[in-house]
Scaffold this motif. Structure first.
Motif, PDB file in Angstrom:
ATOM      1  N   ARG A 108      -2.607  -4.403  -6.257  1.00 38.54           N
ATOM      2  CA  ARG A 108      -1.957  -3.972  -5.021  1.00 38.54           C
ATOM      3  C   ARG A 108      -0.461  -3.839  -5.279  1.00 38.54           C
ATOM      4  O   ARG A 108       0.097  -4.551  -6.111  1.00 38.54           O
ATOM      5  CB  ARG A 108      -2.199  -4.979  -3.902  1.00 38.54           C
ATOM      6  N   TYR A 110       3.432  -2.167  -3.248  1.00 44.59           N
ATOM      7  CA  TYR A 110       4.072  -1.538  -2.100  1.00 44.59           C
ATOM      8  C   TYR A 110       5.313  -0.813  -2.590  1.00 44.59           C
ATOM      9  O   TYR A 110       5.853  -1.120  -3.652  1.00 44.59           O
ATOM     10  CB  TYR A 110       4.437  -2.562  -1.017  1.00 44.59           C
ATOM     11  N   TYR A 122       1.740   7.204  -6.977  1.00 45.31           N
ATOM     12  CA  TYR A 122       0.683   6.186  -6.951  1.00 45.31           C
ATOM     13  C   TYR A 122      -0.704   6.777  -6.685  1.00 45.31           C
ATOM     14  O   TYR A 122      -1.663   6.412  -7.384  1.00 45.31           O
ATOM     15  CB  TYR A 122       1.046   5.050  -6.004  1.00 45.31           C
ATOM     16  N   PRO A 123      -0.866   7.696  -5.733  1.00 49.02           N
ATOM     17  CA  PRO A 123      -2.193   8.310  -5.583  1.00 49.02           C
ATOM     18  C   PRO A 123      -2.630   9.057  -6.846  1.00 49.02           C
ATOM     19  O   PRO A 123      -3.815   9.045  -7.205  1.00 49.02           O
ATOM     20  CB  PRO A 123      -2.017   9.261  -4.396  1.00 49.02           C
ATOM     21  N   TYR A 127      -4.272   5.055  -7.025  1.00 51.94           N
ATOM     22  CA  TYR A 127      -4.032   4.108  -5.932  1.00 51.94           C
ATOM     23  C   TYR A 127      -4.257   4.809  -4.600  1.00 51.94           C
ATOM     24  O   TYR A 127      -3.937   5.985  -4.442  1.00 51.94           O
ATOM     25  CB  TYR A 127      -2.601   3.552  -6.009  1.00 51.94           C
ATOM     26  N   ARG A 128      -4.803   4.066  -3.647  1.00 52.17           N
ATOM     27  CA  ARG A 128      -4.986   4.622  -2.307  1.00 52.17           C
ATOM     28  C   ARG A 128      -4.084   3.874  -1.345  1.00 52.17           C
ATOM     29  O   ARG A 128      -3.874   2.658  -1.473  1.00 52.17           O
ATOM     30  CB  ARG A 128      -6.437   4.551  -1.878  1.00 52.17           C
ATOM     31  N   GLU A 129      -3.553   4.605  -0.397  1.00 52.52           N
ATOM     32  CA  GLU A 129      -2.710   3.980   0.617  1.00 52.52           C
ATOM     33  C   GLU A 129      -3.582   3.122   1.517  1.00 52.52           C
ATOM     34  O   GLU A 129      -4.638   3.549   1.980  1.00 52.52           O
ATOM     35  CB  GLU A 129      -2.000   5.051   1.444  1.00 52.52           C
ATOM     36  N   THR A 130      -3.126   1.876   1.748  1.00 51.74           N
ATOM     37  CA  THR A 130      -3.903   0.948   2.574  1.00 51.74           C
ATOM     38  C   THR A 130      -3.201   0.568   3.869  1.00 51.74           C
ATOM     39  O   THR A 130      -3.794  -0.097   4.709  1.00 51.74           O
ATOM     40  CB  THR A 130      -4.222  -0.339   1.786  1.00 51.74           C
ATOM     41  N   ARG A 132       0.871   0.721   6.287  1.00 46.98           N
ATOM     42  CA  ARG A 132       2.326   0.843   6.382  1.00 46.98           C
ATOM     43  C   ARG A 132       2.814  -0.235   7.328  1.00 46.98           C
ATOM     44  O   ARG A 132       2.096  -0.634   8.243  1.00 46.98           O
ATOM     45  CB  ARG A 132       2.743   2.221   6.900  1.00 46.98           C
ATOM     46  N   TYR A 142       1.861   0.462   1.563  1.00 49.01           N
ATOM     47  CA  TYR A 142       1.041  -0.380   0.705  1.00 49.01           C
ATOM     48  C   TYR A 142      -0.064   0.452   0.048  1.00 49.01           C
ATOM     49  O   TYR A 142      -0.650   1.334   0.669  1.00 49.01           O
ATOM     50  CB  TYR A 142       0.410  -1.508   1.529  1.00 49.01           C
ATOM     51  N   PHE A 143      -0.317   0.137  -1.229  1.00 49.22           N
ATOM     52  CA  PHE A 143      -1.330   0.830  -2.007  1.00 49.22           C
ATOM     53  C   PHE A 143      -2.207  -0.197  -2.716  1.00 49.22           C
ATOM     54  O   PHE A 143      -1.775  -1.329  -2.968  1.00 49.22           O
ATOM     55  CB  PHE A 143      -0.678   1.713  -3.080  1.00 49.22           C
ATOM     56  N   LYS A 145      -5.544  -0.330  -5.888  1.00 49.12           N
ATOM     57  CA  LYS A 145      -6.447   0.336  -6.834  1.00 49.12           C
ATOM     58  C   LYS A 145      -7.503  -0.645  -7.258  1.00 49.12           C
ATOM     59  O   LYS A 145      -7.196  -1.722  -7.793  1.00 49.12           O
ATOM     60  CB  LYS A 145      -5.660   0.813  -8.062  1.00 49.12           C
TER      61      LYS A 145
END
Length: 148
Positions: A108, A110, A122-123, A127-130, A132, A142-143, A145
């Motif tokens: 994780r 940010y 990041y994507p 990484y996926r956005e999780t 804000r 926040y991201f 993977k």
């Protein structure tokens, strides 16, 4: 080469953070958190890894903090003299490797919402956005993977 940071690296870490993050101060309106990190404490905790060039000169760093169920990639910085060589991606991959070695299923991180380049990077790295939110006065994105 990436190695664990030593106490003697603290001055480089501070200079690298200053040089790498200074451009964001006008956008954010204050110093990004990594510029004021307690590097000696992070080094003592074994949380910092340093990337060196072939001559052994430090070029960047990553701070990885193991948590119960994930690895927190707290910060990553590449000195401007070494930008464009793929070191940032290498340091992020190193954090993922550390997480796997500790059987942690996820990394994780940010970033500041105003650091536009990071929001695309990041994507691209999986990484996926999780979420804000505002944390410690910073507008964060926040991201995460999941590691395979």
């Amino acid at each position: 080469m990436i190695r664990l940071a030593r106490p003697a690296d603290a001055a480089f870490l501070r200079a690298c953070a200053e040089a790498a993050y200074a451009r964001y101060v006008p956008e954010i309106g204050r110093r990004p958190a990594p510029m004021d990190a307690d590097f000696p404490a992070q080094i003592a905790a074994g949380q910092v890894s340093v990337a060196e060039d072939v001559q052994g000169m430090p070029q960047g760093y990553v701070v990885c903090v193991p948590r119960a169920d994930h690895m927190l990639l707290e910060s990553v910085a590449v000195h401007p003299r070494a930008v464009g060589q793929g070191l940032g991606r290498l340091l992020i991959a190193h954090c993922e490797t550390l997480a796997r070695a500790q059987a942690l299923p996820e990394v994780r991180l940010y970033t500041n919402a105003k650091m536009a380049a990071n929001l695309g990077l990041y994507p691209h790295l999986g990484y996926r956005e999780t979420g804000r939110g505002v944390e410690n006065g910073f507008d964060r994105v926040y991201f995460a993977k999941v590691l395979g």
